[in-house]
Write a protein that holds these residues in place. Sequence first.
Motif, PDB file in Angstrom:
ATOM      1  N   ALA A  69       0.833  -1.207   0.000  1.00  0.00           N
ATOM      2  CA  ALA A  69       0.000   0.000   0.000  1.00  0.00           C
ATOM      3  C   ALA A  69       0.866   1.254   0.000  1.00  0.00           C
ATOM      4  O   ALA A  69       0.539   2.252  -0.663  1.00  0.00           O
ATOM      5  CB  ALA A  69      -0.920  -0.010   1.214  1.00  0.00           C
ATOM      6  N   GLN A  70       1.974   1.229   0.722  1.00  0.00           N
ATOM      7  CA  GLN A  70       2.861   2.388   0.758  1.00  0.00           C
ATOM      8  C   GLN A  70       3.493   2.644  -0.605  1.00  0.00           C
ATOM      9  O   GLN A  70       3.600   3.796  -1.047  1.00  0.00           O
ATOM     10  CB  GLN A  70       3.962   2.159   1.799  1.00  0.00           C
ATOM     11  CG  GLN A  70       3.463   2.164   3.237  1.00  0.00           C
ATOM     12  CD  GLN A  70       4.577   1.841   4.213  1.00  0.00           C
ATOM     13  OE1 GLN A  70       5.697   2.323   4.085  1.00  0.00           O
ATOM     14  NE2 GLN A  70       4.288   0.999   5.193  1.00  0.00           N
ATOM     15  N   VAL A  71       3.929   1.575  -1.279  1.00  0.00           N
ATOM     16  CA  VAL A  71       4.502   1.733  -2.609  1.00  0.00           C
ATOM     17  C   VAL A  71       3.456   2.269  -3.578  1.00  0.00           C
ATOM     18  O   VAL A  71       3.727   3.169  -4.384  1.00  0.00           O
ATOM     19  CB  VAL A  71       5.081   0.399  -3.113  1.00  0.00           C
ATOM     20  CG1 VAL A  71       5.547   0.532  -4.559  1.00  0.00           C
ATOM     21  CG2 VAL A  71       6.228  -0.055  -2.225  1.00  0.00           C
ATOM     22  N   HIS A  72       2.254   1.730  -3.488  1.00  0.00           N
ATOM     23  CA  HIS A  72       1.155   2.178  -4.347  1.00  0.00           C
ATOM     24  C   HIS A  72       0.931   3.676  -4.158  1.00  0.00           C
ATOM     25  O   HIS A  72       0.787   4.426  -5.139  1.00  0.00           O
ATOM     26  CB  HIS A  72      -0.109   1.397  -4.005  1.00  0.00           C
ATOM     27  CG  HIS A  72      -1.194   1.547  -5.023  1.00  0.00           C
ATOM     28  ND1 HIS A  72      -2.357   0.805  -4.990  1.00  0.00           N
ATOM     29  CD2 HIS A  72      -1.319   2.357  -6.099  1.00  0.00           C
ATOM     30  CE1 HIS A  72      -3.125   1.152  -5.999  1.00  0.00           C
ATOM     31  NE2 HIS A  72      -2.526   2.083  -6.687  1.00  0.00           N
ATOM     32  N   THR A  73       0.915   4.113  -2.915  1.00  0.00           N
ATOM     33  CA  THR A  73       0.680   5.524  -2.619  1.00  0.00           C
ATOM     34  C   THR A  73       1.766   6.408  -3.232  1.00  0.00           C
ATOM     35  O   THR A  73       1.476   7.454  -3.832  1.00  0.00           O
ATOM     36  CB  THR A  73       0.626   5.751  -1.101  1.00  0.00           C
ATOM     37  OG1 THR A  73      -0.480   5.028  -0.555  1.00  0.00           O
ATOM     38  CG2 THR A  73       0.460   7.233  -0.780  1.00  0.00           C
ATOM     39  N   ARG A  74       3.018   5.977  -3.109  1.00  0.00           N
ATOM     40  CA  ARG A  74       4.111   6.778  -3.656  1.00  0.00           C
ATOM     41  C   ARG A  74       4.034   6.860  -5.178  1.00  0.00           C
ATOM     42  O   ARG A  74       4.330   7.910  -5.764  1.00  0.00           O
ATOM     43  CB  ARG A  74       5.459   6.204  -3.218  1.00  0.00           C
ATOM     44  CG  ARG A  74       5.726   6.350  -1.735  1.00  0.00           C
ATOM     45  CD  ARG A  74       7.168   6.048  -1.386  1.00  0.00           C
ATOM     46  NE  ARG A  74       8.095   7.001  -1.978  1.00  0.00           N
ATOM     47  CZ  ARG A  74       9.410   6.969  -1.764  1.00  0.00           C
ATOM     48  NH1 ARG A  74       9.926   6.027  -0.974  1.00  0.00           N
ATOM     49  NH2 ARG A  74      10.208   7.856  -2.325  1.00  0.00           N
ATOM     50  N   VAL A  75       3.647   5.759  -5.817  1.00  0.00           N
ATOM     51  CA  VAL A  75       3.523   5.784  -7.275  1.00  0.00           C
ATOM     52  C   VAL A  75       2.387   6.701  -7.696  1.00  0.00           C
ATOM     53  O   VAL A  75       2.511   7.493  -8.634  1.00  0.00           O
ATOM     54  CB  VAL A  75       3.308   4.365  -7.826  1.00  0.00           C
ATOM     55  CG1 VAL A  75       2.975   4.411  -9.317  1.00  0.00           C
ATOM     56  CG2 VAL A  75       4.555   3.508  -7.599  1.00  0.00           C
ATOM     57  N   VAL A  76       1.249   6.610  -6.980  1.00  0.00           N
ATOM     58  CA  VAL A  76       0.091   7.448  -7.310  1.00  0.00           C
ATOM     59  C   VAL A  76       0.428   8.929  -7.136  1.00  0.00           C
ATOM     60  O   VAL A  76       0.008   9.776  -7.929  1.00  0.00           O
ATOM     61  CB  VAL A  76      -1.105   7.068  -6.421  1.00  0.00           C
ATOM     62  CG1 VAL A  76      -2.235   8.093  -6.565  1.00  0.00           C
ATOM     63  CG2 VAL A  76      -1.627   5.686  -6.796  1.00  0.00           C
ATOM     64  N   GLU A  77       1.216   9.249  -6.120  1.00  0.00           N
ATOM     65  CA  GLU A  77       1.546  10.638  -5.835  1.00  0.00           C
ATOM     66  C   GLU A  77       2.576  11.208  -6.809  1.00  0.00           C
ATOM     67  O   GLU A  77       2.827  12.410  -6.817  1.00  0.00           O
ATOM     68  CB  GLU A  77       2.066  10.763  -4.402  1.00  0.00           C
ATOM     69  CG  GLU A  77       0.986  10.529  -3.357  1.00  0.00           C
ATOM     70  CD  GLU A  77       1.524  10.560  -1.944  1.00  0.00           C
ATOM     71  OE1 GLU A  77       2.772  10.519  -1.788  1.00  0.00           O
ATOM     72  OE2 GLU A  77       0.720  10.625  -0.999  1.00  0.00           O
ATOM     73  N   THR A  78       3.206  10.329  -7.607  1.00  0.00           N
ATOM     74  CA  THR A  78       4.158  10.781  -8.623  1.00  0.00           C
ATOM     75  C   THR A  78       3.397  11.008  -9.921  1.00  0.00           C
ATOM     76  O   THR A  78       2.722  10.108 -10.417  1.00  0.00           O
ATOM     77  CB  THR A  78       5.259   9.727  -8.846  1.00  0.00           C
ATOM     78  OG1 THR A  78       5.910   9.460  -7.592  1.00  0.00           O
ATOM     79  CG2 THR A  78       6.283  10.224  -9.852  1.00  0.00           C
ATOM     80  N   SER A  79       3.491  12.194 -10.463  1.00  0.00           N
ATOM     81  CA  SER A  79       2.654  12.548 -11.614  1.00  0.00           C
ATOM     82  C   SER A  79       3.059  11.827 -12.897  1.00  0.00           C
ATOM     83  O   SER A  79       2.215  11.540 -13.739  1.00  0.00           O
ATOM     84  CB  SER A  79       2.708  14.062 -11.848  1.00  0.00           C
ATOM     85  OG  SER A  79       4.050  14.488 -12.061  1.00  0.00           O
TER      86      SER A  79
END
Length: 226
Positions: A69-79
């Motif tokens: 979930a943390q990795v997913h969040t970081r990817v989503v937050e990267t434009s």
Amino acid sequence: MPRPLLPDRRRRILAAAQQLLLDKGWPATTVSAIAARAGIGKGAVYLEFPDKPAILAAVLHDRMRQLSAQVHTRVVETSDLVDLPAVYRFGVEALLADPVMCALYTGDQNVLGDYVHTVTDDRYLQRQDWLGDYIARLQDFGVIDATIPADTITQVLSVFTVGLVHAPGTLGATSAEMLSAAVGLFADLVGRGLATGLPTDPEAARAAQLELLGRLETQLDPQEPP
């Protein structure tokens, strides 16, 4: 009359087990201690889990879901589209920040005992299908070299991941710093070897990347082992 079920019993057991795992180490942790820390009877623990190893498997699985979930969040937050080396680095940074998962991947026997010696099934190989599909899609979008078979790339990535888990049992414990350096180097080498330049359809490639992480979180069902 039957006693009412304790709300969040499973969650409380896993929280207690994780605390004891870090405080005392898994070899010194007993089911009785887990029950006491969770504030429930020992019998209630066995209503959720058949034995002590099943509790540890569930704890590790829960941490794996959180890491994903943390990795997913970081990817989503990267434009922009996140390349393969960056995804690996996101993962290892999240892993090293989680003391339980760090202990698993570095082979810390003070925390997990001989766990890495006891895992002989294929639990770390059960989710290769979605990874192969993802790689094939990135090849279609021009992100990854399409001349290399997707199943070969999947095998290389899977061997490295499984090797991280089993290496401590064969080569001895390592450090978080060494693990981070090894993952960073591997990610960089893979990224250079597979890169093709700009994707033909960046938006579609990013959509495929987000789908991969979403599928991973879905497949990491709370009832499954890690």
